[in-house]
Each structure stands twice: as structure tokens, then as C-alpha cells.
Motif scaffolding. Sequence first.
Motif, mmCIF file in Angstrom:
data_model
loop_
_atom_site.group_PDB
_atom_site.id
_atom_site.type_symbol
_atom_site.label_atom_id
_atom_site.label_comp_id
_atom_site.label_asym_id
_atom_site.label_seq_id
_atom_site.Cartn_x
_atom_site.Cartn_y
_atom_site.Cartn_z
ATOM 1 N N LEU A 84 1.050 -0.995 0.105
ATOM 2 C CA LEU A 84 0.183 0.175 -0.163
ATOM 3 C C LEU A 84 0.926 1.514 -0.063
ATOM 4 O O LEU A 84 2.059 1.397 0.184
ATOM 5 N N VAL A 85 -0.047 2.342 -0.182
ATOM 6 C CA VAL A 85 1.227 3.547 -0.006
ATOM 7 C C VAL A 85 1.235 4.321 0.874
ATOM 8 O O VAL A 85 -0.020 3.804 1.977
ATOM 9 N N SER A 86 1.897 4.550 1.220
ATOM 10 C CA SER A 86 2.363 4.588 3.153
ATOM 11 C C SER A 86 1.210 5.660 4.285
ATOM 12 O O SER A 86 0.620 5.108 4.411
ATOM 13 N N HIS A 87 0.683 6.974 2.675
ATOM 14 C CA HIS A 87 -0.488 8.015 3.663
ATOM 15 C C HIS A 87 -1.693 6.933 4.063
ATOM 16 O O HIS A 87 -2.463 7.098 4.482
ATOM 17 N N HIS A 88 -2.122 5.797 2.709
ATOM 18 C CA HIS A 88 -2.820 4.689 3.398
ATOM 19 C C HIS A 88 -2.896 3.855 4.218
ATOM 20 O O HIS A 88 -3.250 3.382 4.408
ATOM 21 N N SER A 89 -1.578 3.112 4.662
ATOM 22 C CA SER A 89 -1.778 2.081 4.632
ATOM 23 C C SER A 89 -1.814 2.446 6.182
ATOM 24 O O SER A 89 -1.609 1.911 7.222
ATOM 25 N N GLU A 90 -1.634 3.644 6.739
ATOM 26 C CA GLU A 90 -2.852 4.348 8.487
ATOM 27 C C GLU A 90 -3.477 3.914 8.462
ATOM 28 O O GLU A 90 -4.439 3.057 9.668
ATOM 29 N N SER A 91 -4.512 3.813 7.878
ATOM 30 C CA SER A 91 -6.072 3.025 7.553
ATOM 31 C C SER A 91 -5.704 1.492 7.397
ATOM 32 O O SER A 91 -4.825 0.279 6.842
ATOM 33 N N THR A 92 -6.224 0.803 8.654
ATOM 34 C CA THR A 92 -6.974 -0.391 8.854
ATOM 35 C C THR A 92 -7.987 -1.194 8.725
ATOM 36 O O THR A 92 -8.072 -2.419 8.927
ATOM 37 N N THR A 93 -8.841 -0.425 7.785
ATOM 38 C CA THR A 93 -9.960 -0.887 7.366
ATOM 39 C C THR A 93 -9.943 -2.506 6.304
ATOM 40 O O THR A 93 -10.952 -3.397 6.950
ATOM 41 N N GLU A 94 -9.418 -2.333 5.772
ATOM 42 C CA GLU A 94 -8.963 -3.229 4.452
ATOM 43 C C GLU A 94 -8.622 -4.750 6.034
ATOM 44 O O GLU A 94 -9.323 -5.483 5.859
ATOM 45 N N LEU A 95 -7.747 -3.903 6.576
ATOM 46 C CA LEU A 95 -6.725 -5.349 7.525
ATOM 47 C C LEU A 95 -8.080 -5.874 8.480
ATOM 48 O O LEU A 95 -7.964 -7.375 8.291
ATOM 49 N N ASP A 96 -8.899 -5.446 8.713
ATOM 50 C CA ASP A 96 -9.720 -5.198 9.902
ATOM 51 C C ASP A 96 -10.731 -6.238 9.129
ATOM 52 O O ASP A 96 -10.665 -7.663 9.661
ATOM 53 N N ILE A 97 -11.380 -5.959 8.328
ATOM 54 C CA ILE A 97 -12.496 -6.681 7.125
ATOM 55 C C ILE A 97 -12.034 -8.176 6.863
ATOM 56 O O ILE A 97 -12.605 -8.502 6.990
ATOM 57 N N LEU A 98 -10.571 -7.577 6.104
ATOM 58 C CA LEU A 98 -10.585 -9.297 5.921
ATOM 59 C C LEU A 98 -10.640 -10.313 7.601
ATOM 60 O O LEU A 98 -10.495 -11.609 6.954
ATOM 61 N N GLN A 99 -8.928 -9.323 8.481
ATOM 62 C CA GLN A 99 -9.387 -10.719 9.629
ATOM 63 C C GLN A 99 -10.339 -11.043 10.393
ATOM 64 O O GLN A 99 -10.885 -12.083 10.657
ATOM 65 N N HIS A 100 -11.635 -9.672 9.999
ATOM 66 C CA HIS A 100 -13.270 -10.618 10.523
ATOM 67 C C HIS A 100 -13.707 -11.714 9.786
ATOM 68 O O HIS A 100 -14.529 -12.445 10.319
ATOM 69 N N ILE A 101 -13.852 -11.431 8.563
ATOM 70 C CA ILE A 101 -14.372 -12.407 8.156
ATOM 71 C C ILE A 101 -14.088 -13.960 7.718
ATOM 72 O O ILE A 101 -14.753 -14.716 8.047
ATOM 73 N N THR A 102 -12.728 -14.069 8.402
ATOM 74 C CA THR A 102 -11.615 -14.735 8.143
ATOM 75 C C THR A 102 -12.114 -15.813 9.129
ATOM 76 O O THR A 102 -11.881 -16.937 9.647
ATOM 77 N N LYS A 103 -12.236 -14.623 10.648
ATOM 78 C CA LYS A 103 -12.539 -15.401 11.752
ATOM 79 C C LYS A 103 -13.692 -16.113 11.734
ATOM 80 O O LYS A 103 -14.735 -17.044 12.751
#
Length: 437
Positions: A84-103
Amino acid sequence: MSISPPPTPPSRAPTDDEWRFEAITLPCEWIEDYHPGGYHPVILGDTFNNGQYKVIRKLGEGSYSTVWLARNKKNTRYVALKILVSHHSESTTELDILQHITKAAPVEAARHITGLLDEFEHSGPNGVHKCLVFEPMGPSVNSMVEELPQFKPRMFGMKIRYPLWMAKSILKQSLEALAFLHRNGIAHGDFQPGNILFALKDVDSAPEDVLRQEEDIEARSVSPPVKRLDGKEDKWAPRYLSVAQPLSPFTHYAEGFKVKLSDMGGAYFFSKPPEKPVTPLGLRAPELILTGAVNNTLDIWSFGCLIFELITGEPLFCVPGSEYEDDDHLLSLTERLGALPDDLFVHWKTSSLYFTPERKLFNCQIGGVGPEEEPLLVDQISMEEQFDSTEPEIDSKETDEVKGLIRWILQYDPAKRPSPAEILSHPWFRNIDVGRV
């Protein structure tokens, strides 16, 4: 070459007089987007996560990331590395969603969504970049149609679109993925053909030298060396740009093929809608265009447009970016689907350029007409007429069924739009068997 180092570029898109580089005309990301806060500079052969992942091929790029095929040295398997571009890397939404559905539903998540295998951070000259590691996938639905053997060589007058059996399978599988997300309280937010990917054949058995992208300027697999206009050396950009080479030769597109939804970068929990979704122009719902309203049916509207596009091979709404893109889109909506309801029309600030006070269309010239010009009126073509004009390879009974289905989905009132589960229960979708299409 000048001895003094260049000044640090601004951490935003440059203005025209701030461009640093000679132009690169290959189909790559924009070289000027390599600045603090922007892309991480990558060249073939780079390694990440303490040497665990070695980059061997570029798979693609987007506004917020570049994606690479890498070899995981721990288990010799291939992965897709999204940086990811670094200014967008502060956002954790994509990771949160991926981890949420995987769990929440690991088996269903693996069936419908490209699987997240690992994540880490990487520091570079442009900042700290979130890196997401996914299972490798083939080309998108947007680009795979161009790779089908029946369109090679390309002949004049060919209609480049998926055979009906493939279009129907893609639609049903992507709708099942959408239904899975919505059941879990998640909107995809960027539901489009570019984010639906084909699964690969057994790519892990392919030798690395078969998959490795060559650093070949003449073959246009990489750009000529990146050069600054001032002749200085640049530490924020890579030495060259790589041209994306999706894994088309390793893609399974015969009977029983699989597609999955990818790129959850625009996804959001229904309970936390974003102020501005990243939906592509032509797939935006009317309430999003006119009021900025974000609701749980925006994906559904995009899906209705997608049915039209995959069956006909043409987009329902083609909206080029411009100063008047909203007017362009809204005029197309009223032409294809009929008049906007009053509660939406009242928000169309420039409607008087096209409609009389009685809401009679008098001009189709985008942006209005000058004082000495005549208004432009063109024949209005409904969605059904446009559908028929593309001559889809589908019998008349099924044609009527599909057109009715699109109308049912593309309702101006979000409350009346069907849910993914309701669309799946429609007879047309019930009759699609994705296992034995």
C-alpha cells in the motif's frame, strides 16, 4: 550528474510545475506518484519481510497500491504481495475486514474472497507501508475476456464479450460472494469487474524461471531507466517501472472455473460507512451521486449494472471523468431507467441546463448551451432497447427475464432494491449451476 542532492518532494500529488521526471508512456502507475506518502519503489528481485518474500513479477497496480508475484522462501509457494501507499497504510479497515471475515466464517471466506496469508510493515524512502500477502490469482474479469482463445487473433468487427455460460457463472459466483459479505455486515464498496479475479491452475508447480518477469526494455516488460528532469539521482522512485503481467497463461477459465472477490480496500462495515466510497463513476447509485448518501445497497446497484455489462459486453453507463461527469451520468440514468423521483431530482443543482421547470427534457448537451447555440436533443434509448441493440447471444424468453431482473435491481428507491440473497433466489439465478456450467 549534479552533485547536490535534490530536495525532498512534497507528500502529495505534484502540481504541473513540480514534475520531477521525464514522462514514461508505458501502461504503469504514474512515476510522479513516487514521493513521501506514495508508492514504495520496487524492482524485480527485491525482497521483503527480512528476505521471506522475493518479488519476481508485477501483477498490477491501483490508486493505493502495487501488487507483485513473490516467492515465499519459507515454503517455496507463490504469493501476491500488495504494497500500500504509505499515507494509506495508516488505515487498517481492509486488514480489519479481512481478519473479521476469516475469523467469522473461514470456509466461506476462502471460497468467496481472495485469502489473506500474512501481513507486515515495510519501511522505505516514502514512509512505512502496510504489506498484505494474498493467495495469487489470475486476471480480473475486466481483462480476462481479452485473453480468451476465441478472440485470438482479433478480427475486425468481433464482439469481445464472455460466452453466455461464462458470464452467468461469473455473475452467480460474484453474487454469492456479495451475499456472504452482506450477511456479515460488510459492503465491498468497489464492486466492479476489475475486482473479480479468476483462480489459477496449480501455479505452485511452475518453476520460478517460467513465472519470472524479464527486465527487458525492448520487450516493454519494464520501462527505460527513470530519469529526473534536473539530472539528479532520485531516492524516492525505482530505477525503472515494471509493466503488469497478470498470470493469464496459468488461469483456469474452462468448465468449473472459479472467481473470487478481491481488493477490500474500499470495503466497510455497514455500521461504519465512509464519507465517500470509492465506487467507479459508471457504477454509482443515483443517491450517491446527488446526495452523497451511503447505504447498504450501493453494491446491489453496481451488481445490476454488472449483469447488463457481462451479458452484452458493453457498460450500461459509460461516464468519462470530466467537469460535468455527474450531469453526464444523471442524464444517462433518466434516459435508460426513466425520470428521477422528486426527492432525488431536487438535489440536482444543474438540472435547469437540461430540463424546463415542468421537468421536460429540452437539452442533452453536457454542460448546457451558450446564448447563441441551439439546445441538443437526441433520441432517448431505454435500458431494454440498449440491451437488445447489443444483440446478446440469448433467446428471447431469457432476454425478457434478464431485462426484468435488471429493472428489479436498479430501482431509484434504495429501500426497494433486493438483497443479494433475494436476487440469488430469482429463478434466473437458481437455474445457474456454477459447478457444471
